[in-house]
Structure formats: C-alpha cells, structure tokens
Design a protein around this motif. Sequence first.
Motif, PDB file in Angstrom:
ATOM      1  N   LYS A  14      -5.922 -65.192  22.692  1.00  0.00           N
ATOM      2  CA  LYS A  14      -5.005 -64.107  22.966  1.00  0.00           C
ATOM      3  C   LYS A  14      -5.158 -63.553  24.260  1.00  0.00           C
ATOM      4  O   LYS A  14      -6.426 -63.200  24.953  1.00  0.00           O
ATOM      5  CB  LYS A  14      -4.895 -63.148  21.987  1.00  0.00           C
ATOM      6  N   GLY A  15      -4.276 -63.376  25.001  1.00  0.00           N
ATOM      7  CA  GLY A  15      -4.328 -62.551  26.316  1.00  0.00           C
ATOM      8  C   GLY A  15      -4.707 -63.394  27.491  1.00  0.00           C
ATOM      9  O   GLY A  15      -5.100 -62.815  28.476  1.00  0.00           O
ATOM     10  N   LEU A  16      -4.879 -64.884  27.393  1.00  0.00           N
ATOM     11  CA  LEU A  16      -5.140 -65.349  28.752  1.00  0.00           C
ATOM     12  C   LEU A  16      -4.477 -66.367  29.024  1.00  0.00           C
ATOM     13  O   LEU A  16      -4.510 -67.438  29.738  1.00  0.00           O
ATOM     14  CB  LEU A  16      -6.780 -66.284  28.421  1.00  0.00           C
ATOM     15  N   ASP A  17      -3.214 -66.085  28.885  1.00  0.00           N
ATOM     16  CA  ASP A  17      -2.041 -66.972  29.186  1.00  0.00           C
ATOM     17  C   ASP A  17      -1.853 -67.082  30.815  1.00  0.00           C
ATOM     18  O   ASP A  17      -2.139 -65.953  31.203  1.00  0.00           O
ATOM     19  CB  ASP A  17      -0.527 -66.479  28.438  1.00  0.00           C
ATOM     20  N   ILE A  18      -1.307 -68.103  31.285  1.00  0.00           N
ATOM     21  CA  ILE A  18      -1.293 -68.042  32.762  1.00  0.00           C
ATOM     22  C   ILE A  18       0.174 -67.558  33.094  1.00  0.00           C
ATOM     23  O   ILE A  18       1.034 -68.123  32.644  1.00  0.00           O
ATOM     24  CB  ILE A  18      -1.574 -69.613  33.288  1.00  0.00           C
ATOM     25  N   ILE A  19       0.164 -66.631  33.922  1.00  0.00           N
ATOM     26  CA  ILE A  19       1.265 -65.953  34.147  1.00  0.00           C
ATOM     27  C   ILE A  19       1.716 -66.141  35.668  1.00  0.00           C
ATOM     28  O   ILE A  19       1.043 -65.861  36.692  1.00  0.00           O
ATOM     29  CB  ILE A  19       1.341 -64.197  34.070  1.00  0.00           C
ATOM     30  N   PRO A  20       2.789 -67.026  35.793  1.00  0.00           N
ATOM     31  CA  PRO A  20       3.142 -67.470  37.291  1.00  0.00           C
ATOM     32  C   PRO A  20       3.905 -66.303  37.948  1.00  0.00           C
ATOM     33  O   PRO A  20       4.114 -65.415  37.398  1.00  0.00           O
ATOM     34  CB  PRO A  20       3.973 -68.524  36.968  1.00  0.00           C
ATOM     35  N   PRO A  21       3.818 -66.318  39.475  1.00  0.00           N
ATOM     36  CA  PRO A  21       4.332 -65.351  40.310  1.00  0.00           C
ATOM     37  C   PRO A  21       5.884 -65.347  40.090  1.00  0.00           C
ATOM     38  O   PRO A  21       6.298 -66.242  39.869  1.00  0.00           O
ATOM     39  CB  PRO A  21       3.975 -65.651  41.698  1.00  0.00           C
ATOM     40  N   LYS A  22       6.537 -64.137  40.252  1.00  0.00           N
ATOM     41  CA  LYS A  22       8.126 -64.128  40.170  1.00  0.00           C
ATOM     42  C   LYS A  22       8.829 -65.024  41.468  1.00  0.00           C
ATOM     43  O   LYS A  22       9.785 -65.521  40.995  1.00  0.00           O
ATOM     44  CB  LYS A  22       8.645 -62.643  40.036  1.00  0.00           C
ATOM     45  N   ASN A  23       8.085 -64.886  42.332  1.00  0.00           N
ATOM     46  CA  ASN A  23       8.586 -65.737  43.927  1.00  0.00           C
ATOM     47  C   ASN A  23       7.495 -66.396  44.178  1.00  0.00           C
ATOM     48  O   ASN A  23       6.432 -65.934  44.383  1.00  0.00           O
ATOM     49  CB  ASN A  23       9.028 -64.432  44.428  1.00  0.00           C
ATOM     50  N   ILE A  24       7.867 -67.582  44.654  1.00  0.00           N
ATOM     51  CA  ILE A  24       7.003 -68.591  45.319  1.00  0.00           C
ATOM     52  C   ILE A  24       7.332 -68.350  46.885  1.00  0.00           C
ATOM     53  O   ILE A  24       8.421 -68.377  47.333  1.00  0.00           O
ATOM     54  CB  ILE A  24       7.336 -69.874  44.901  1.00  0.00           C
ATOM     55  N   SER A  25       6.079 -68.237  47.558  1.00  0.00           N
ATOM     56  CA  SER A  25       6.232 -67.965  48.984  1.00  0.00           C
ATOM     57  C   SER A  25       6.958 -69.187  49.872  1.00  0.00           C
ATOM     58  O   SER A  25       6.774 -70.314  49.402  1.00  0.00           O
ATOM     59  CB  SER A  25       4.792 -68.024  49.576  1.00  0.00           C
ATOM     60  N   GLY A  26       7.804 -68.690  50.547  1.00  0.00           N
ATOM     61  CA  GLY A  26       8.344 -69.768  51.356  1.00  0.00           C
ATOM     62  C   GLY A  26       9.521 -70.756  50.682  1.00  0.00           C
ATOM     63  O   GLY A  26       9.945 -71.695  51.309  1.00  0.00           O
ATOM     64  N   MET A  27      10.025 -70.006  49.590  1.00  0.00           N
ATOM     65  CA  MET A  27      10.809 -70.775  48.721  1.00  0.00           C
ATOM     66  C   MET A  27      12.252 -70.164  48.522  1.00  0.00           C
ATOM     67  O   MET A  27      12.222 -68.625  48.744  1.00  0.00           O
ATOM     68  CB  MET A  27      10.403 -71.098  47.464  1.00  0.00           C
ATOM     69  N   TYR A  28      13.273 -70.680  48.396  1.00  0.00           N
ATOM     70  CA  TYR A  28      14.685 -70.241  48.187  1.00  0.00           C
ATOM     71  C   TYR A  28      15.201 -71.261  47.354  1.00  0.00           C
ATOM     72  O   TYR A  28      15.235 -72.483  47.073  1.00  0.00           O
ATOM     73  CB  TYR A  28      15.227 -69.911  49.580  1.00  0.00           C
ATOM     74  N   GLU A  29      16.644 -70.697  46.732  1.00  0.00           N
ATOM     75  CA  GLU A  29      17.583 -71.645  45.916  1.00  0.00           C
ATOM     76  C   GLU A  29      18.178 -72.922  46.779  1.00  0.00           C
ATOM     77  O   GLU A  29      18.642 -72.318  48.153  1.00  0.00           O
ATOM     78  CB  GLU A  29      18.629 -70.889  45.251  1.00  0.00           C
ATOM     79  N   THR A  30      18.332 -73.855  46.526  1.00  0.00           N
ATOM     80  CA  THR A  30      19.132 -74.831  47.061  1.00  0.00           C
ATOM     81  C   THR A  30      20.000 -75.290  46.234  1.00  0.00           C
ATOM     82  O   THR A  30      19.972 -75.128  44.903  1.00  0.00           O
ATOM     83  CB  THR A  30      18.152 -76.044  47.553  1.00  0.00           C
ATOM     84  N   PRO A  31      21.326 -75.870  46.536  1.00  0.00           N
ATOM     85  CA  PRO A  31      22.252 -76.479  45.643  1.00  0.00           C
ATOM     86  C   PRO A  31      21.310 -76.978  44.673  1.00  0.00           C
ATOM     87  O   PRO A  31      20.779 -77.917  44.771  1.00  0.00           O
ATOM     88  CB  PRO A  31      23.226 -77.234  46.582  1.00  0.00           C
ATOM     89  N   LEU A  32      22.060 -77.158  43.464  1.00  0.00           N
ATOM     90  CA  LEU A  32      21.597 -77.784  41.958  1.00  0.00           C
ATOM     91  C   LEU A  32      21.044 -79.230  42.342  1.00  0.00           C
ATOM     92  O   LEU A  32      20.011 -79.667  41.981  1.00  0.00           O
ATOM     93  CB  LEU A  32      22.773 -77.803  41.037  1.00  0.00           C
ATOM     94  N   LEU A  33      22.038 -79.997  43.095  1.00  0.00           N
ATOM     95  CA  LEU A  33      21.653 -81.469  42.857  1.00  0.00           C
ATOM     96  C   LEU A  33      20.903 -81.847  44.179  1.00  0.00           C
ATOM     97  O   LEU A  33      20.508 -83.085  44.196  1.00  0.00           O
ATOM     98  CB  LEU A  33      22.889 -82.291  43.056  1.00  0.00           C
ATOM     99  N   LEU A  34      20.175 -80.935  45.103  1.00  0.00           N
ATOM    100  CA  LEU A  34      19.629 -81.136  46.220  1.00  0.00           C
ATOM    101  C   LEU A  34      18.050 -81.051  45.649  1.00  0.00           C
ATOM    102  O   LEU A  34      17.597 -80.249  44.943  1.00  0.00           O
ATOM    103  CB  LEU A  34      20.017 -80.365  47.118  1.00  0.00           C
TER     104      LEU A  34
END
Length: 297
Positions: free
Chosen positions: A7-27
Amino acid sequence: MKTAKVKGLDIIPPKNISGMYETPLLLPKAGQVCVANGKRQSGKTTAIVNLIERMNFDYCIAVSPTMNSNKELLSRLNIEHVFEDIDDPSVIDKIKDIVKAEAEDLERYKEELKKYNKLMKDLKEGKYMDDDLLLRFFGEEGDFMKPEHRWNGEKPRIAVIFDDMLGSGIYSRPRKLNGLATYSRHIGQLKEGGAIGVSLFFMIQSYKCQTGGLNKVIRNQCTSLLLFKTKDRQEMKDVAESCSGEVDEETFYKVYDHAIGDGSNYPFLFIDFHKKKEHPSMFRQRFDTFIIPEELK
C-alpha cells in the motif's frame, strides 16, 4: 506466481506532460519525432505537409538547402524561420533560442496580465494604486491597455522540418541534433513548470546510412514512421524489428504489403509507435485507414 500488494507505493503520473497538448482524435499525439522514409519523388514532402497541416501547428521552422524547390507545396505551411546551411551545427542552438524566446514572451505576458488584473481590481474597489502600474498600462488614447500576447496566453505549437540533409554536417556530427531529438518536448522551459516543446519531422531516403544519415539515437526516439515503397529487404527488416513488440516479422510484412498495394498513387505505411488508446492499431495505410492485423483483434 504469488504477489503481495504494497500500500501507498502506487506510481502517480503527472497531470500534465511537458511540451504536450491535445490533438484531433484521429491524429497522432503531440511531441512528435516523425521520420518519413522514401526514395526521391516518393511523396514524402506531400505526406508530411498534410500531417503538419492537420495537427494545427502555429508555425514551422525549416532546416533544408532546397526549400525553394518545394515552394508551392510548403507555402501551405506557416514557415517563419528557414536555415539553409545544413553544415552549421549552431542551427540547433538557434532553434532552441527561438523556442526559448517564446517561453520568455509567454512568461512576460502572464506576469503583466497578473499586474494588469490587480490594477483593474484596485481601480474598481477604490484602493491605492501603484503609480508605476498606472503609467505602464495607461495608453496614448486615454484608456488602459490590456497586455497582449501573439498566442493569446497559450503555448505556441511549433514544428521543425529537416529535409535533404544526407551527408550534412548536422547529421555527420549529430551531438546537438541528438540532444534536440531526445529533449524536444522539454525545450523552452517555463518557470511555472512544463515547456513549449517542439515536434520534429525528418524526411530521409534511407532508414540506415553508414555516414551522414539519420543515426540510431534519433531512430530510437522516433514516435511515428512513414515507410514508402522500398525493395530494400534489410531496411524492411530493420523497421520490422522496431515493431517486434506489437507483431512478429511475418505479420509486419503482410501489413506493409497491404499498405503499399500495387504501389500506385504514392502509398506508404504509417506506423504510430505511441498511438492514442482510442486508435485500434499502430498501423495505417496512409493516414486515413487503420490496418488491424489478426493478432491485434
């Protein structure tokens, strides 16, 4: 095999990834290190221009000695910086400086906007106002001027194109280029965290080249690959090994043959090594048709 959960050692990813943004779904995802591999007049430039257009980049930086030969096609992109001296390794530093300037301008805007909003709040509430702030934002037309930013407070989306660079000094002495490919999402770092980042697009005629070609470091960083018609079985085998975690070599050849078909109309196999979870396969015929091998169903 038995396991015991801690317990308590789960990997928690960051909320935002550096240099990333949303792209259109199928791209594909942002933060590309994309390689288009094909012989002369195979359609590499046309395919890359179409991909960049659809990914909605704000502008492009081009590194190529032959920009004018593709002027009509490349005019569809907003190319703001062109570097023609492909033997000058300082070109990579200049690209980083462009992105750094974007980061500094974004931070300048956010800081000024914060001060402007405070001034407007103090004016509304009748509080004491900083004379320096009054002078900074009071315009010549007798009104307060809100800070401006070219991208309206958003991170600009920047693509960097490398074309016709076989045998160049940048490829032959690749230390700086390798660094750019490895940390492309992290250049133009912001004080608040994250970065502007860039996507890289390489157009090459040979997947592996003894000298002056695209080296192993960049091939290992590749997030997507456009493979045009080729008779080089070793080249095919090299690409098949890159996909070995997804399908076996025999299945890869079947996928490739399906994508290329009879070879007419400039076909290519598109391989997305970091596909979105919504995509049914990493393989496509051009960009518009997913190829789903039996092993993936």
